[in-house]
Design an enzyme around this catalytic site. Structure first.
Site, PDB file in Angstrom:
ATOM      1  N   LYS A  82       0.845  -1.205   0.000  1.00  0.00           N
ATOM      2  CA  LYS A  82       0.000   0.000   0.000  1.00  0.00           C
ATOM      3  C   LYS A  82       0.868   1.239   0.000  1.00  0.00           C
ATOM      4  CE  LYS A  82      -4.269   1.202  -0.120  1.00  0.00           C
ATOM      5  NZ  LYS A  82      -5.309   0.479  -0.874  1.00  0.00           N
ATOM      6  N   GLY A 179     -22.427   5.594   0.837  1.00  0.00           N
ATOM      7  CA  GLY A 179     -21.386   6.055  -0.096  1.00  0.00           C
ATOM      8  C   GLY A 179     -21.780   5.763  -1.531  1.00  0.00           C
ATOM      9  N   GLY A 181     -19.959   6.607  -4.350  1.00  0.00           N
ATOM     10  CA  GLY A 181     -18.807   6.861  -5.215  1.00  0.00           C
ATOM     11  C   GLY A 181     -18.750   5.806  -6.299  1.00  0.00           C
ATOM     12  N   VAL A 183     -17.786   2.680  -6.413  1.00  0.00           N
ATOM     13  CA  VAL A 183     -18.304   1.342  -6.097  1.00  0.00           C
ATOM     14  C   VAL A 183     -19.791   1.409  -5.714  1.00  0.00           C
ATOM     15  CG1 VAL A 183     -18.084  -0.632  -4.529  1.00  0.00           C
ATOM     16  CG2 VAL A 183     -16.026   0.536  -5.347  1.00  0.00           C
TER      17      VAL A 183
END
Ligand code: NAI
Length: 354
Positions: A82, A179, A181, A183
């Site tokens: 990451k 959410g 966004g 996805v």
């Protein structure tokens, strides 16, 4: 809380962690490589306004470890990594992302990177100027990874409904999506297509309103969606939303969504289990982008989205069945299995002692 870096690395089996500082762009960042025993480490670039650098470091470690677990459970021959960039005033982001590209290139293919919260197509173009080890956002890349994630989440929800009720029975379901966004919006679309009654919330009022107009869904106040009674609560915003207080508020039968690290601590999965709420581990259900990106980079092909959905649906069904048989929370079974596979991969990678 102070993170003692070497102790944390030893505890979780990290290979390397780089602290990155670029004087010209004023970038400050961490890059974690958790496991490269069977292939490169894969992980996106998160840009976030962390209050202090320790928080960024902890997030980097948590997210990289989650990627290793995701790779093992999705049978992908790669490990976790990451990149976490600290969002702060005064950073020249175009330069900063180009610098990140140079750092990734210097690792020579040990680590491949791609999108995550705060890093979209424009930023990936900047990274791609300096490295080949990045998911290219254009037509030469693996395509929109968030579509694969949403399809996997949809298939995982279907598997969870079949597990609980023996059937999907979409038109009688109510799903709350947190959410809207990349996805969450696609997931909401897939659910609406099946006749599901969708309620959604987003802190960005413009996005919420646009989704309501497009899909004719109901909107909820972004601080109240956890309290709504529903079949499925699908967290598709940020991680860390389920903690001591919020696990008690939930009024759903299943939690299954795209967000990474939904639980603040593993014990919260146990509390959900006690409450009779089926929690599908995030690192099982949200692996669609990883599968799509990894098959592209490692095998040079674009795995069709539907096949990715089938694959994640199968993995989810199998996990839920095993957890039921063992009388344990799916999170417990999935973590144990992932950590067993990581250890096994590492053992196979060790050179034989003569
Ligand atoms: P995004 O940045 O496109 O969407 C996130 C949305 O959540 C935004 O619209 C934002 O306004 C909203 N939001 C933030 N805080 C909220 C809150 N408290 N309540 C309601 N809405 C809130 O991100 P994306 O790509 O859709 O990812 C969503 C989650 O899924 C993230 O946790 C990400 O790490 C995870 N994920 C995404 C993958 C992908 O392929 N994009 C792959 C695997 C995991």
């Amino acid at each position: 809380m102070e993170t003692r870096i070497l102790a944390a690395m030893a505890r979780d089996g990290f290979e390397r962690v780089l602290a990155i500082h670029d004087r010209r762009s004023r970038l400050r960042a961490f890059l974690g490589v958790h496991d490269t025993s069977v292939g490169p480490a894969l992980g996106g670039i998160r840009r976030w306004a962390y209050l202090e650098e320790n928080q960024a470091l902890r997030d980097c470690l948590r997210l990289a470890l989650a990627m290793s677990r995701k790779c093992c459970l999705a049978d992908v021959a790669a490990g976790g990594g990451k990149l976490v960039l600290i969002d702060a005033p005064g950073v020249d982001w175009e330069r900063a992302y180009a610098y990140v590209g140079r750092v990734v290139q210097s690792l020579g293919g040990l680590f491949y990177t791609g999108p995550d919260v705060g890093t979209g197509e424009r930023e990936l173009e900047w990274v791609a100027r300096a490295t080949e080890f990045v998911t290219h956002p254009g037509p030469s890349g693996p395509g929109r990874l968030s579509d694969a994630t949403a399809e996997g989440v949809f298939a995982g929800i279907a598997a969870a409904l079949r597990h609980v009720d023996g059937e999907e029975d979409w038109p009688r379901r109510r799903v709350v999506v947190q959410g809207l966004g990349a996805v969450g919006l696609r997931l909401a679309r897939r659910l609406v297509e099946r006749g599901v009654s969708v309620v959604a919330a987003d802190v960005d009022g413009g996005k919420a309103e646009a989704a309501r107009r497009e899909l004719a869904i109901e909107l909820a106040d972004p601080s109240r969606e956890l309290d709504l009674s529903c079949d499925v609560f699908a967290p598709c915003a940020l991680g860390g939303i389920l903690h001591d207080l919020t696990v008690e508020r939930l009024a759903c039968r299943i939690v299954a969504g795209g967000a990474n690290n939904v639980l603040v601590r593993t014990e919260h999965a146990l509390r959900l289990f006690e409450r009779g709420i089926l929690y599908v581990p995030d690192f099982v259900i949200n692996a669609g982008a990883l599968v799509r990106g990894a098959t592209f980079h490692l095998d040079g092909r674009r795995e069709p989205i539907e096949r990715i959905g089938e694959r994640i649906g199968r993995t989810t069904s199998e996990l839920l069945r095993r957890a039921s048989e063992a009388g344990e929370a799916p999170e417990t079974v999935a973590l144990r299995e992932a950590d067993r596979r990581i250890t096994e991969r590492r053992r196979e990678d060790e050179p034989a002692l003569s």
